[in-house]
Scaffold this active site. Sequence first.
Site, PDB file in Angstrom:
ATOM      1  CB  SER A 104      -0.905   0.099   1.192  1.00 38.30           C
ATOM      2  OG  SER A 104      -0.064   0.249   2.233  1.00 38.30           O
ATOM      3  CB  ALA A 158      10.053   9.523  -0.303  1.00 35.31           C
ATOM      4  N   GLY A 190      13.549  13.881  -0.338  1.00 33.78           N
ATOM      5  CA  GLY A 190      13.588  14.920  -1.393  1.00 33.78           C
ATOM      6  C   GLY A 190      12.466  15.383  -2.248  1.00 33.78           C
ATOM      7  CD  GLU A 238      16.188  14.941  -4.794  1.00 31.06           C
ATOM      8  OE1 GLU A 238      16.800  14.029  -4.618  1.00 31.06           O
ATOM      9  OE2 GLU A 238      15.127  15.181  -4.701  1.00 31.06           O
ATOM     10  CG  HIS A 263      21.052   8.625  -0.767  1.00 29.14           C
ATOM     11  ND1 HIS A 263      21.694   9.486  -0.452  1.00 29.14           N
ATOM     12  CD2 HIS A 263      20.044   9.194  -1.301  1.00 29.14           C
ATOM     13  CE1 HIS A 263      21.133  10.738  -0.703  1.00 29.14           C
ATOM     14  NE2 HIS A 263      19.921  10.415  -1.130  1.00 29.14           N
ATOM     15  NE  ARG A 266      20.319   9.689  -5.419  1.00 27.03           N
ATOM     16  CZ  ARG A 266      19.157   9.536  -4.950  1.00 27.03           C
ATOM     17  NH1 ARG A 266      18.740   8.327  -4.820  1.00 27.03           N
ATOM     18  NH2 ARG A 266      18.304  10.824  -4.469  1.00 27.03           N
ATOM     19  CG  HIS A 321      18.523   5.338  -1.393  1.00 26.60           C
ATOM     20  ND1 HIS A 321      17.709   5.796  -0.179  1.00 26.60           N
ATOM     21  CD2 HIS A 321      17.928   6.224  -2.371  1.00 26.60           C
ATOM     22  CE1 HIS A 321      17.095   6.824  -0.366  1.00 26.60           C
ATOM     23  NE2 HIS A 321      16.867   6.983  -1.907  1.00 26.60           N
ATOM     24  NE  ARG A 338      15.662   5.748  -7.288  1.00 26.91           N
ATOM     25  CZ  ARG A 338      15.379   6.853  -6.411  1.00 26.91           C
ATOM     26  NH1 ARG A 338      14.172   7.255  -6.544  1.00 26.91           N
ATOM     27  NH2 ARG A 338      16.262   6.927  -5.300  1.00 26.91           N
TER      28      ARG A 338
HETATM   29  P1  FAD Z   1       6.598   0.960  -0.544  1.00 29.14           P
HETATM   30  O1  FAD Z   1       6.201   2.370  -0.529  1.00 29.14           O
HETATM   31  O2  FAD Z   1       8.023   0.392  -0.096  1.00 29.14           O
HETATM   32  O3  FAD Z   1       5.546  -0.001  -0.312  1.00 29.14           O
HETATM   33  C1  FAD Z   1       5.685  -1.404  -0.257  1.00 29.14           C
HETATM   34  C2  FAD Z   1       4.343  -2.071   0.591  1.00 29.14           C
HETATM   35  O4  FAD Z   1       4.247  -3.395   0.468  1.00 29.14           O
HETATM   36  C3  FAD Z   1       4.092  -1.828   1.931  1.00 29.14           C
HETATM   37  O5  FAD Z   1       2.843  -1.488   2.249  1.00 29.14           O
HETATM   38  C4  FAD Z   1       4.501  -3.073   2.650  1.00 29.14           C
HETATM   39  O6  FAD Z   1       3.819  -3.349   3.905  1.00 29.14           O
HETATM   40  C5  FAD Z   1       4.034  -4.190   1.622  1.00 29.14           C
HETATM   41  N1  FAD Z   1       4.530  -5.338   1.483  1.00 29.14           N
HETATM   42  C6  FAD Z   1       5.894  -5.435   1.140  1.00 29.14           C
HETATM   43  N2  FAD Z   1       6.084  -7.125   1.207  1.00 29.14           N
HETATM   44  C7  FAD Z   1       4.794  -7.625   1.518  1.00 29.14           C
HETATM   45  C8  FAD Z   1       4.429  -9.094   1.869  1.00 29.14           C
HETATM   46  N3  FAD Z   1       5.269  -9.895   1.734  1.00 29.14           N
HETATM   47  N4  FAD Z   1       3.214  -9.120   2.179  1.00 29.14           N
HETATM   48  C9  FAD Z   1       2.312  -7.990   2.207  1.00 29.14           C
HETATM   49  N5  FAD Z   1       2.602  -6.856   2.097  1.00 29.14           N
HETATM   50  C10 FAD Z   1       3.869  -6.622   1.702  1.00 29.14           C
HETATM   51  N6  FAD Z   1      12.004   8.375  -4.228  1.00 29.14           N
HETATM   52  C11 FAD Z   1      11.676   9.502  -4.758  1.00 29.14           C
HETATM   53  O7  FAD Z   1      11.123   9.400  -5.834  1.00 29.14           O
HETATM   54  N7  FAD Z   1      11.943  10.707  -4.160  1.00 29.14           N
HETATM   55  C12 FAD Z   1      12.529  10.696  -2.791  1.00 29.14           C
HETATM   56  O8  FAD Z   1      12.598  11.653  -2.433  1.00 29.14           O
HETATM   57  C13 FAD Z   1      12.973   9.436  -2.397  1.00 29.14           C
HETATM   58  N8  FAD Z   1      13.413   9.515  -1.047  1.00 29.14           N
HETATM   59  C14 FAD Z   1      13.656   8.348  -0.399  1.00 29.14           C
HETATM   60  C15 FAD Z   1      14.156   8.311   0.741  1.00 29.14           C
HETATM   61  C16 FAD Z   1      14.174   7.101   1.673  1.00 29.14           C
HETATM   62  C17 FAD Z   1      14.968   7.069   2.894  1.00 29.14           C
HETATM   63  C18 FAD Z   1      13.854   6.071   1.028  1.00 29.14           C
HETATM   64  C19 FAD Z   1      14.006   4.767   1.749  1.00 29.14           C
HETATM   65  C20 FAD Z   1      13.273   5.794  -0.441  1.00 29.14           C
HETATM   66  C21 FAD Z   1      13.193   7.091  -1.145  1.00 29.14           C
HETATM   67  N9  FAD Z   1      12.605   7.112  -2.431  1.00 29.14           N
HETATM   68  C22 FAD Z   1      12.344   8.146  -3.037  1.00 29.14           C
HETATM   69  C23 FAD Z   1      12.358   5.736  -3.104  1.00 29.14           C
HETATM   70  C24 FAD Z   1      10.852   5.649  -2.796  1.00 29.14           C
HETATM   71  O9  FAD Z   1      10.568   6.075  -1.830  1.00 29.14           O
HETATM   72  C25 FAD Z   1      10.478   4.359  -3.121  1.00 29.14           C
HETATM   73  O10 FAD Z   1      11.007   3.803  -4.263  1.00 29.14           O
HETATM   74  C26 FAD Z   1       8.779   4.138  -3.079  1.00 29.14           C
HETATM   75  O11 FAD Z   1       8.268   4.721  -2.383  1.00 29.14           O
HETATM   76  C27 FAD Z   1       8.460   2.822  -3.488  1.00 29.14           C
HETATM   77  O12 FAD Z   1       6.964   2.721  -3.363  1.00 29.14           O
HETATM   78  P2  FAD Z   1       6.320   1.069  -3.484  1.00 29.14           P
HETATM   79  O13 FAD Z   1       4.823   1.718  -3.417  1.00 29.14           O
HETATM   80  O14 FAD Z   1       6.921   0.606  -4.887  1.00 29.14           O
HETATM   81  O15 FAD Z   1       6.733   0.450  -2.283  1.00 29.14           O
HETATM   82  C1  SIN Z   2      16.899  12.156  -1.162  1.00 28.76           C
HETATM   83  O1  SIN Z   2      16.086  12.936  -0.779  1.00 28.76           O
HETATM   84  O2  SIN Z   2      17.964  12.253  -1.294  1.00 28.76           O
HETATM   85  C2  SIN Z   2      16.279  11.017  -1.942  1.00 28.76           C
HETATM   86  C3  SIN Z   2      15.765  11.111  -3.287  1.00 28.76           C
HETATM   87  C4  SIN Z   2      15.559   9.830  -4.055  1.00 28.76           C
HETATM   88  O3  SIN Z   2      16.103   8.708  -3.303  1.00 28.76           O
HETATM   89  O4  SIN Z   2      14.930   9.746  -5.091  1.00 28.76           O
END
Ligand code: FAD
Ligand code: SIN
Length: 535
Positions: free
Chosen positions: A11, A47, A49, A117, A246, A294, A355, A390
Amino acid sequence: MKKQDILIIGSGVAGMTLAINLAELRPDLSITVLNKTKKGESNTSWAQGGVASVWNHEVDDFEKHIADTLDAGDGLCDPKIVDIVVTEGPTRVREMIEWGARFDKDLSGSAYDLGREGGHSENRILHFKDKTGWEIQRAILEKGSDYPNITVYENAFALDLITQHHLGMVVTKATPDITCYGAYVMEKENHADIEPYLAKVTILATGGAGQVYRNTTNPVVASGDGISMMYRAKGTVKDMEFVQFHPTSLFNPTGEKPDFLISEAVRGYGAILKTLDGKSFMEKYDERGSLAPRDIVARAIDREMKIHGWDYVYLDCRHLDADGFMRHFPTIYAKCKSLGIDPLTDYIPVTPACHYICGGILVDEYGQSSIQQLYACGEVTCTGLHGANRLASNSLLEGMVFGQRIAHHINGRIDDYKILDSIREWDAHGTTEPEEMVLITQSIKELKEIMSSYVGIVRTDVRLERALHRLTTLHEEVEQLYKTTTPSPQLGELRNLITIGYLITKSAAYRKESRGLHYNTDYPNKLPYLDHVFL
Ligand code: FAD
Ligand code: SIN
């Protein structure tokens, strides 16, 4: 047994964008969304940035965002996918704003405050202070709750995909038309209870896999479950060797995990990377200095740390406008202060941390995987957007764009599919012995050590070979444990993480060149042709 039309596993930004779009198109469909733990425990929530999107057309345009993305991707992006994500992006961001997500405005209050960025040639990052992901996750969970046909479960851990294998057929990679009928899900309040969740269409939106390394900015849920489930189900995964480190996670002597991120937006705001004797060093490596892409910055920091035997380098923010810094980065400021570091008068110690995983489940432009009736969305995928590296802040955008595209694609096909009438119950085996927990926790530590020591930012053939050897032993031990023990969430995650370690290492060993995030000192140059790794 639970039956629903649509089963979305995850989610975060990917899973909820898809759920909302589909619920809007089809109020008649029952849509189940699973969370492994609590709602909001996701990479999305962390996230910082922001979201990259062409916004100010006076100075920016799609061509520039496309060029920056292709440049970062070092030859391996799929130009068609880059075009789709960049050009559809602004509409999806506007939709997110309509759903209630807030982004900061500039001081005039009339225009969005666009950040910068690494690797971006223009200011195009929409953000909410330094907690953009938290704001997006809040908005989409709230918006999702408006739809009566969306049901969100917490503590529902998907263990394995259901395919013909569970109908008694032998399924191999060569089996044509492998089809997904849902997933076996462990309802964690009651571990022993593993229920089949049957669906017409299943979507993996399980996020990243950063927990495979010792140092990572990813929360504990990021254990690569979706990619591992796909691989076990004999589906195709692609380019797993491209792991993004990162450059600037906060060096925290308390050993607190996960590692706290110091957003690249801080460098976009003017902060400079420096050696421990206070000298700016990035110019030696790239003319873009501290704001180079990066892969280049992380490798440069790694090299400086190794040459000098340092555990970190410095990020210098002392020259930046104090009010502006605190307004843009309140979370980072508070975190540093809590450790006795004042970013406005002290250097911030930083070190690279795992990251983002650029590789993942192979999907097409509509998020369809190699398995029928199974889509994938978000960080779990390899769409072709990121290529070998990326571009910052492109992944929230990717989740939004693909979430919407998949919803529309499903809408055009769902009525041709049926839910399976029944399926065999999960084969419960063995008993969980409390003393076996130590085997699990110790194996996770071993795995992280192997991956961090041998398959990190800089690789060699000998290191990769050693890692594969160690991982094979670990895999055999854990499979044995899995066969004789009732699965627990910890054991499920361990099993998945070992698969991820194997897939990264195997793909890295296959690539006999250095490109983007993959750097092998035995092959420091790029090959003259482009190649992908499929497993
Ligand atoms: P997620 O948001 O990770 O969601 C995963 C979901 O899957 C969760 O609900 C979890 O409970 C569920 N799940 C996992 N395994 C299972 C399972 N086995 N059974 C049931 N449920 C499960 N990206 C940007 O574009 N800009 C940014 O500024 C940025 N900053 C970041 C900073 C940090 C610290 C991090 C860690 C990442 C950052 N990223 C950024 C990357 C970005 O946040 C992620 O790539 C993106 O949010 C991933 O979204 P998603 O919906 O694919 O997965
Ligand atoms: C950051 O804020 O530096 C993370 C941005 C990203 O991972 O896309």
